[in-house]
Design an enzyme around this catalytic site. Structure first.
Site, PDB file in Angstrom:
ATOM      1  N   GLN A 144       7.216   8.271 -12.605  1.00 13.76           N
ATOM      2  CA  GLN A 144       7.432   9.055 -13.830  1.00 13.76           C
ATOM      3  C   GLN A 144       6.518   8.595 -14.962  1.00 13.76           C
ATOM      4  OE1 GLN A 144       9.209  11.705 -13.748  1.00 13.76           O
ATOM      5  NE2 GLN A 144      10.604  11.398 -12.033  1.00 13.76           N
ATOM      6  N   HIS A 170      15.284   4.196  -9.490  1.00 15.09           N
ATOM      7  CA  HIS A 170      15.500   5.266  -8.509  1.00 15.09           C
ATOM      8  C   HIS A 170      15.855   4.610  -7.173  1.00 15.09           C
ATOM      9  CE1 HIS A 170      14.107   8.484  -5.726  1.00 15.09           C
ATOM     10  NE2 HIS A 170      14.329   9.310  -6.722  1.00 15.09           N
ATOM     11  N   LYS A 177       4.330  14.990  -8.434  1.00 11.48           N
ATOM     12  CA  LYS A 177       4.870  14.950  -9.799  1.00 11.48           C
ATOM     13  C   LYS A 177       3.753  15.031 -10.832  1.00 11.48           C
ATOM     14  CE  LYS A 177       8.838  12.057  -8.506  1.00 11.48           C
ATOM     15  NZ  LYS A 177       9.925  13.015  -8.372  1.00 11.48           N
ATOM     16  N   ASP A 225       6.986   0.982 -10.427  1.00 10.71           N
ATOM     17  CA  ASP A 225       7.244   2.328  -9.928  1.00 10.71           C
ATOM     18  C   ASP A 225       6.750   3.296 -10.998  1.00 10.71           C
ATOM     19  OD1 ASP A 225       8.151   4.785  -9.239  1.00 10.71           O
ATOM     20  OD2 ASP A 225      10.263   4.228  -9.054  1.00 10.71           O
ATOM     21  N   CYS A 243      19.305  10.617  -7.792  1.00 11.84           N
ATOM     22  CA  CYS A 243      18.896   9.490  -6.925  1.00 11.84           C
ATOM     23  C   CYS A 243      18.901   8.179  -7.707  1.00 11.84           C
ATOM     24  CB  CYS A 243      17.527   9.715  -6.289  1.00 11.84           C
ATOM     25  SG  CYS A 243      17.467  11.178  -5.274  1.00 11.84           S
TER      26      CYS A 243
HETATM   27  N1  7TS Z   1      10.722   6.696  -8.588  1.00 12.65           N
HETATM   28  C1  7TS Z   1      11.119   7.467  -9.603  1.00 12.65           C
HETATM   29  C2  7TS Z   1      11.276   6.874 -10.973  1.00 12.65           C
HETATM   30  C3  7TS Z   1      11.379   8.824  -9.359  1.00 12.65           C
HETATM   31  O1  7TS Z   1      11.781   9.592 -10.379  1.00 12.65           O
HETATM   32  C4  7TS Z   1      11.230   9.343  -8.062  1.00 12.65           C
HETATM   33  C5  7TS Z   1      11.567  10.771  -7.727  1.00 12.65           C
HETATM   34  C6  7TS Z   1      10.773   8.494  -7.060  1.00 12.65           C
HETATM   35  C7  7TS Z   1      10.534   7.174  -7.361  1.00 12.65           C
HETATM   36  C8  7TS Z   1      10.543   8.959  -5.666  1.00 12.65           C
HETATM   37  O2  7TS Z   1       9.461   9.836  -5.618  1.00 12.65           O
HETATM   38  P1  7TS Z   1       9.119  10.633  -4.275  1.00 12.65           P
HETATM   39  O3  7TS Z   1       8.010  11.520  -4.682  1.00 12.65           O
HETATM   40  O4  7TS Z   1       8.747   9.637  -3.250  1.00 12.65           O
HETATM   41  O5  7TS Z   1      10.369  11.385  -3.905  1.00 12.65           O
HETATM   42  N2  7TS Z   1      12.419  11.407  -8.648  1.00 12.65           N
HETATM   43  C9  7TS Z   1      13.018  12.608  -8.461  1.00 12.65           C
HETATM   44  C10 7TS Z   1      13.808  13.203  -9.444  1.00 12.65           C
HETATM   45  O6  7TS Z   1      14.022  12.724 -10.538  1.00 12.65           O
HETATM   46  N3  7TS Z   1      14.273  14.363  -8.983  1.00 12.65           N
HETATM   47  O7  7TS Z   1      13.814  14.532  -7.739  1.00 12.65           O
HETATM   48  C11 7TS Z   1      13.026  13.436  -7.405  1.00 12.65           C
END
Ligand code: 7TS
Length: 410
Positions: A202, A122, A225, A199, A365
């Site tokens: 997910q 990401h 999430k 990371d 992203c």
């Molecule tokens: N890493 C992964 C693998 C992600 O899927 C996401 C967000 C992030 C980091 C960043 O997370 P945040 O909570 O700091 O934004 N992924 C997504 C997505 O798949 N659609 O919207 C956000």
């Protein structure tokens, strides 16, 4: 099939309609819906305990501090950390990765050092390292993806040498559902004394996590999430890593003493939590991990594997549909990206929305991965514990409707 449909009653939003149809929410990789238990915990905090933390010598502040620190202890035990002090609350995975890149990377990396990433990261696990590279002249090196949508480890031995100081890898791709080769990375890193950053944005929401067993150096994840409010997440770090890391934000709450020209930091984790933290959000995070713990993370994972397997089977019935991701549901997560003939992903999402079905369309992203897959965008359905096979059937019906709208049946 693991039936968790009774849990749907806990999620008020799931009973609403969208465009005249029952809501089918298939975008939990972006953010999850919230159960009443989390909503109530946040509401009760504001109604009965709201005050700032770590400062007041009065009852409400002490109660708010207990609630905030109690949430830290719950999150710590959710991932089997040895101590709540190993949990730093942050805004989410993105801010946690920025903490690590700046707080550790900027202070320990120098010109010629290498950070190993994968093409499936990401943007939040790419751009912070690019920013550090601008300051320190470090080199970013990428592992690629093979045609089974697995991280290609064939060149790993040649890649790992003394120049590698950090390997930062996603536990699960938010696009292809590919599971990151975390354990292989930990072993590879140890051979050259490099750190491993995982990371877990997910990963942690979808399967049991044990940081002691994982033995990485850092793990980051986002509360929103995994049923918690937005604006809260965590950075877990090994105690020695957190000690040797500099704070990336200065201000109140993170200091032991402040002089006119120099200051001393508070102990970990306060050292990294400058300013008034997201207190109610942390309380909601605690309630979310209580909820997930009560369901059982193995049950969450089993249900997700089953529903992903069912989705892969049903999607295979739709002509001209390509799924970008590993085919074995037991070896992948519940983010399922696809294209349908040459219909643009945004058109697919718009047509599905007319059926009340919410999927994400775009680059997710993850532009380096999109370039690797040679697609400008995909549509993506992603599942969580409240999704049902009936909802997968609705998705497939909607995709057949998209085909006929684009004249593909004739
Ligand atoms: N890493 C992964 C693998 C992600 O899927 C996401 C967000 C992030 C980091 C960043 O997370 P945040 O909570 O700091 O934004 N992924 C997504 C997505 O798949 N659609 O919207 C956000």
């Amino acid at each position: 099939m693991t039936d968790l449909s009774h849990l749907r009653e806990d999620f008020p939003i799931l009973s609403r309609e969208v465009n005249g149809h029952p809501l089918v929410y298939l975008d939990s990789a972006a953010t999850t819906q919230k159960p009443i238990q989390v909503l109530d915990a946040v509401d009760a905090f504001y109604r009965t305990e709201n005050a700032n933390v770590h400062r007041g010598a009065y009852t409400l502040s002490a109660e708010a501090t207990d609630a905030y620190e109690g949430a830290r202890a719950k999150v710590a035990s959710f991932i089997n950390a040895s101590s709540p002090n190993e949990i730093v609350f942050s805004r989410g995975a993105t801010s946690s990765l920025n903490h690590i890149a700046y707080g550790w990377g900027l202070n320990h990396l120098s010109e010629g050092d290498r950070v190993v990433l994968t093409v499936m990261e990401h943007h939040s696990n790419v751009v912070p390292w690019q920013l550090v590279a601008r300051h320190k002249g470090i080199e970013l090196v990428y592992l690629t993806m093979d045609d089974r949508y697995e991280v290609d480890l064939s060149g790993l031995d040649d890649l790992i040498d003394e120049r590698v100081k950090i390997i930062s890898v996603s536990g699960m791709s938010n696009v292809t559902g590919t599971l990151g080769p975390v354990r292989t990375m930990v072993e590879a890193a140890r051979s050259v004394g490099a750190l491993v950053v995982v990371d877990g944005a997910q990963l942690v929401p979808h399967s049991p996590t044990d940081v002691q067993d994982l033995d990485a150096d850092f793990l980051v994840f986002s509360g929103h999430k995994m049923l918690a409010p937005t604006g809260i997440g965590a950075m877990w770090g090994k105690p020695e890593r957190l000690e040797e890391m500099e704070p990336t934000e200065g201000g109140g709450e993170m200091i032991a003493d402040v002089g006119l020209y120099e200051s001393r930091w508070a102990p970990v984790p306060q050292k990294f939590e400058a300013g008034t933290p997201p207190i109610a959000q942390a309380v909601g995070f605690g309630a979310a991990v209580d909820y997930l713990t009560a369901v059982g993370m193995e049950t969450v994972r089993d249900h997700e594997q089953e529903i992903t397997g069912y989705a892969m089977k049903r999607l295979a019935e739709v002509p001209d549909l390509i799924v970008y991701g590993p085919s074995d549901p037991e070896n992948r997560g519940g983010a399922v990206s696809f294209s349908l003939a040459d219909i643009h992903a945004h058109d697919i999402a718009t047509i599905l929305d007319q059926h009340g079905i919410e999927v994400r369309a775009g680059h997710h992203c993850a532009k380096p991965l999109m370039r690797h897959l040679q697609v400008p965008a995909t549509a993506r359905a992603s599942f969580y514990l409240y999704n049902t096979t009936d909802e997968v059937d609705s998705l497939v019906d909607g995709l057949f409707d998209a085909r006929s709208l684009f004249g593909l049946d004739s």
